[in-house]
Design a protein around this motif. Structure first.
Motif, PDB file in Angstrom:
ATOM      1  N   MET A  42      44.930   9.792 -73.528  1.00 44.18           N
ATOM      2  CA  MET A  42      44.757   8.548 -74.261  1.00 44.18           C
ATOM      3  C   MET A  42      44.294   7.439 -73.326  1.00 44.18           C
ATOM      4  SD  MET A  42      48.058   8.482 -76.861  1.00 44.18           S
ATOM      5  CE  MET A  42      47.829   6.743 -77.219  1.00 44.18           C
ATOM      6  N   THR A  43      43.601   6.467 -73.886  1.00 44.25           N
ATOM      7  CA  THR A  43      43.133   5.322 -73.113  1.00 44.25           C
ATOM      8  C   THR A  43      43.860   4.062 -73.570  1.00 44.25           C
ATOM      9  OG1 THR A  43      40.927   6.247 -72.771  1.00 44.25           O
ATOM     10  CG2 THR A  43      41.151   3.866 -72.549  1.00 44.25           C
ATOM     11  N   PRO A  98      33.814  -0.909 -74.735  1.00 45.54           N
ATOM     12  CA  PRO A  98      33.061  -0.648 -75.965  1.00 45.54           C
ATOM     13  C   PRO A  98      33.943  -0.783 -77.204  1.00 45.54           C
ATOM     14  CG  PRO A  98      32.758   1.115 -74.346  1.00 45.54           C
ATOM     15  CD  PRO A  98      33.901   0.272 -73.869  1.00 45.54           C
ATOM     16  N   ASP A  99      33.307  -0.944 -78.337  1.00 53.10           N
ATOM     17  CA  ASP A  99      34.024  -0.989 -79.608  1.00 53.10           C
ATOM     18  C   ASP A  99      34.806   0.309 -79.821  1.00 53.10           C
ATOM     19  OD1 ASP A  99      32.594  -3.294 -79.861  1.00 53.10           O
ATOM     20  OD2 ASP A  99      31.465  -2.687 -81.648  1.00 53.10           O
ATOM     21  N   GLY A 100      36.039   0.179 -80.317  1.00 57.01           N
ATOM     22  CA  GLY A 100      36.831   1.344 -80.698  1.00 57.01           C
ATOM     23  C   GLY A 100      37.069   2.341 -79.584  1.00 57.01           C
ATOM     24  N   SER A 101      37.259   1.858 -78.366  1.00 53.39           N
ATOM     25  CA  SER A 101      37.371   2.766 -77.221  1.00 53.39           C
ATOM     26  C   SER A 101      38.795   2.944 -76.702  1.00 53.39           C
ATOM     27  CB  SER A 101      36.490   2.265 -76.070  1.00 53.39           C
ATOM     28  OG  SER A 101      36.881   0.956 -75.669  1.00 53.39           O
ATOM     29  N   SER A 121      42.602 -12.114 -80.197  1.00 55.22           N
ATOM     30  CA  SER A 121      43.027 -11.090 -81.153  1.00 55.22           C
ATOM     31  C   SER A 121      41.822 -10.386 -81.766  1.00 55.22           C
ATOM     32  CB  SER A 121      43.899 -11.713 -82.240  1.00 55.22           C
ATOM     33  OG  SER A 121      43.154 -12.575 -83.082  1.00 55.22           O
ATOM     34  N   ARG A 122      40.763 -11.127 -82.036  1.00 57.22           N
ATOM     35  CA  ARG A 122      39.551 -10.507 -82.585  1.00 57.22           C
ATOM     36  C   ARG A 122      38.906  -9.569 -81.570  1.00 57.22           C
ATOM     37  NH1 ARG A 122      39.021 -15.852 -84.549  1.00 57.22           N
ATOM     38  NH2 ARG A 122      37.537 -16.389 -82.893  1.00 57.22           N
ATOM     39  N   GLU A 123      38.934  -9.965 -80.309  1.00 56.07           N
ATOM     40  CA  GLU A 123      38.345  -9.133 -79.265  1.00 56.07           C
ATOM     41  C   GLU A 123      39.170  -7.867 -79.055  1.00 56.07           C
ATOM     42  OE1 GLU A 123      35.450  -8.566 -76.026  1.00 56.07           O
ATOM     43  OE2 GLU A 123      35.562  -9.132 -78.132  1.00 56.07           O
ATOM     44  N   ILE A 124      40.477  -8.007 -79.117  1.00 55.97           N
ATOM     45  CA  ILE A 124      41.342  -6.833 -78.979  1.00 55.97           C
ATOM     46  C   ILE A 124      41.153  -5.887 -80.172  1.00 55.97           C
ATOM     47  CG2 ILE A 124      43.752  -6.070 -78.942  1.00 55.97           C
ATOM     48  CD1 ILE A 124      44.350  -8.680 -77.356  1.00 55.97           C
ATOM     49  N   ARG A 125      41.040  -6.458 -81.358  1.00 58.29           N
ATOM     50  CA  ARG A 125      40.770  -5.634 -82.533  1.00 58.29           C
ATOM     51  C   ARG A 125      39.471  -4.855 -82.368  1.00 58.29           C
ATOM     52  NH1 ARG A 125      43.350  -3.117 -86.031  1.00 58.29           N
ATOM     53  NH2 ARG A 125      44.401  -4.874 -87.055  1.00 58.29           N
ATOM     54  N   ARG A 126      38.471  -5.486 -81.787  1.00 59.33           N
ATOM     55  CA  ARG A 126      37.167  -4.831 -81.612  1.00 59.33           C
ATOM     56  C   ARG A 126      37.272  -3.579 -80.765  1.00 59.33           C
ATOM     57  NH1 ARG A 126      33.551  -4.416 -77.737  1.00 59.33           N
ATOM     58  NH2 ARG A 126      34.623  -5.892 -76.345  1.00 59.33           N
ATOM     59  N   VAL A 127      38.067  -3.631 -79.671  1.00 62.24           N
ATOM     60  CA  VAL A 127      38.078  -2.512 -78.720  1.00 62.24           C
ATOM     61  C   VAL A 127      39.078  -1.424 -79.093  1.00 62.24           C
ATOM     62  CG1 VAL A 127      37.343  -4.073 -76.878  1.00 62.24           C
ATOM     63  CG2 VAL A 127      39.767  -3.513 -77.125  1.00 62.24           C
ATOM     64  N   LEU A 128      39.967  -1.708 -80.054  1.00 61.99           N
ATOM     65  CA  LEU A 128      40.963  -0.709 -80.441  1.00 61.99           C
ATOM     66  C   LEU A 128      40.440   0.215 -81.529  1.00 61.99           C
ATOM     67  CD1 LEU A 128      44.358  -2.661 -80.575  1.00 61.99           C
ATOM     68  CD2 LEU A 128      43.503  -1.157 -78.770  1.00 61.99           C
ATOM     69  N   LEU A 247      63.447  -9.037 -71.828  1.00 57.52           N
ATOM     70  CA  LEU A 247      62.216  -9.577 -72.398  1.00 57.52           C
ATOM     71  C   LEU A 247      61.965  -8.884 -73.727  1.00 57.52           C
ATOM     72  CD1 LEU A 247      59.891  -9.666 -69.256  1.00 57.52           C
ATOM     73  CD2 LEU A 247      60.835 -11.641 -70.452  1.00 57.52           C
ATOM     74  N   ASP A 248      61.120  -9.497 -74.532  1.00 56.33           N
ATOM     75  CA  ASP A 248      60.823  -8.903 -75.835  1.00 56.33           C
ATOM     76  C   ASP A 248      59.615  -7.986 -75.765  1.00 56.33           C
ATOM     77  OD1 ASP A 248      62.726  -9.880 -77.722  1.00 56.33           O
ATOM     78  OD2 ASP A 248      61.822 -11.855 -77.562  1.00 56.33           O
ATOM     79  N   LEU A 249      59.658  -6.964 -76.591  1.00 54.21           N
ATOM     80  CA  LEU A 249      58.481  -6.152 -76.877  1.00 54.21           C
ATOM     81  C   LEU A 249      58.088  -6.437 -78.318  1.00 54.21           C
ATOM     82  CD1 LEU A 249      56.375  -3.976 -76.303  1.00 54.21           C
ATOM     83  CD2 LEU A 249      58.053  -2.258 -77.042  1.00 54.21           C
ATOM     84  N   LEU A 250      56.917  -7.059 -78.493  1.00 53.12           N
ATOM     85  CA  LEU A 250      56.346  -7.310 -79.803  1.00 53.12           C
ATOM     86  C   LEU A 250      55.244  -6.307 -80.032  1.00 53.12           C
ATOM     87  CD1 LEU A 250      55.901  -9.019 -82.394  1.00 53.12           C
ATOM     88  CD2 LEU A 250      54.427 -10.509 -81.004  1.00 53.12           C
ATOM     89  N   VAL A 251      55.333  -5.567 -81.123  1.00 55.79           N
ATOM     90  CA  VAL A 251      54.338  -4.537 -81.444  1.00 55.79           C
ATOM     91  C   VAL A 251      53.592  -4.970 -82.689  1.00 55.79           C
ATOM     92  CG1 VAL A 251      53.942  -2.109 -81.958  1.00 55.79           C
ATOM     93  CG2 VAL A 251      55.856  -2.769 -80.481  1.00 55.79           C
ATOM     94  N   LEU A 252      52.267  -4.970 -82.596  1.00 55.83           N
ATOM     95  CA  LEU A 252      51.388  -5.329 -83.699  1.00 55.83           C
ATOM     96  C   LEU A 252      50.449  -4.166 -83.984  1.00 55.83           C
ATOM     97  CD1 LEU A 252      50.436  -8.790 -82.205  1.00 55.83           C
ATOM     98  CD2 LEU A 252      52.058  -8.456 -84.064  1.00 55.83           C
ATOM     99  N   ARG A 253      50.101  -3.988 -85.259  1.00 53.53           N
ATOM    100  CA  ARG A 253      49.156  -2.928 -85.636  1.00 53.53           C
ATOM    101  C   ARG A 253      48.175  -3.476 -86.685  1.00 53.53           C
ATOM    102  NH1 ARG A 253      50.811   2.141 -83.847  1.00 53.53           N
ATOM    103  NH2 ARG A 253      53.006   2.261 -83.268  1.00 53.53           N
TER     104      ARG A 253
END
Length: 253
Positions: A42-43, A98-101, A121-128, A247-253
């Motif tokens: 996984m990457t 790259p997108d979706g990498s 957040s938009r940039e992170i969405r792009r690469v995930l 510390l907190d771990l916040l998980v977003l999907r």
């Protein structure tokens, strides 16, 4: 991007005193395992990777490929160069991927450095890839009693800085603009150091830490004296005074 300038001196100080020994991160290993569901190959994008503490840990723990993205050249120079870790210049608002990498994004103690959380957040969405999680390790305002949290309990005036950090609600609102939703929020403990060891390194720690840099000299010396007294009390009690932080771990999907 950063609230402080990570030059060569600051990066070296960060590497020397801010990295947590691997055996103090066991709870983080299990928390990441639960929410990332890692598998070899996984990457993961380590965004704002700093000196590479978690980039190295993720590759060792889970046999992942980590893309360590860090804007500071001085900090990037401290990241281990070894198989499994690719080191790139960039920041959360302009990721060199790259997108979706990526199968996940890891952001550790860095969202307070991001000037535009919505754009990031938009940039992170792009690469995930679809369904991939964002895992954020952070101290959020209002989530912890900083007067009793190590080491901030010795330096209570640090709340002037931490109170300006994004809250959980603000972070979730920003990421919601890119379609992310909150999946989990949990406190995770980490074992840091002994009181005596921290006292020996506190001056260097201050140079490398966004929060402690906001202290006046008088406030820092007052806190240092409280820390010195705590060390003496631990020695009298024949206790090493090992401290655990949360510390907190916040998980977003």
């Amino acid at each position: 991007m950063a609230r402080i300038t990570y030059d060569d001196q600051t990066a070296a100080a960060y590497k020397a005193v801010r990295e947590i020994p691997r055996d103090g991160l066991g709870e983080w290993r299990e928390a990441i395992r639960r929410h990332l569901d890692p598998s070899p190959g996984m990457t993961v994008a380590d965004i704002g990777a700093g000196t590479g503490m978690f980039a190295a840990a993720l590759t060792d723990w889970f046999d992942l490929s980590v893309v360590a993205v860090e804007p500071s050249a001085a900090m990037r120079a401290q990241i281990p160069r070894r198989p499994g870790i690719q080191v790139l210049a960039g920041d959360a608002g302009a990721l060199p991927l790259p997108d979706g990498s990526a199968d996940g994004a890891w952001l550790s103690l860095m969202i307070h450095h991001i000037p535009d959380l919505e754009a990031a957040s938009r940039e992170i969405r792009r690469v995930l890839r679809p369904g991939a999680p964002v895992l954020i390790r952070q101290g959020f305002p209002g989530r912890a009693d900083t007067t009793s949290t190590f080491p901030w309990g010795f330096f209570p005036q640090t709340t002037r800085t931490t109170d300006t950090f994004p809250t959980v609600e603000r972070t979730c609102e920003a990421f919601a603009t890119a379609g992310f939703r909150r999946d989990a929020l949990e406190p995770v403990p980490e074992t840091l150091t002994t009181l005596a060891d921290f006292l020996a390194r506190v001056d260097v720690f201050r140079r490398s830490d966004t929060i402690m840099r906001g202290l006046t000299e008088e406030e820092f010396l007052q806190g240092k004296e409280q820390l010195r007294r705590a060390v003496r009390e631990a020695e009298q009690a024949s206790s090493p005074g090992t401290r655990t932080n949360w510390l907190d771990l916040l998980v977003l999907r």
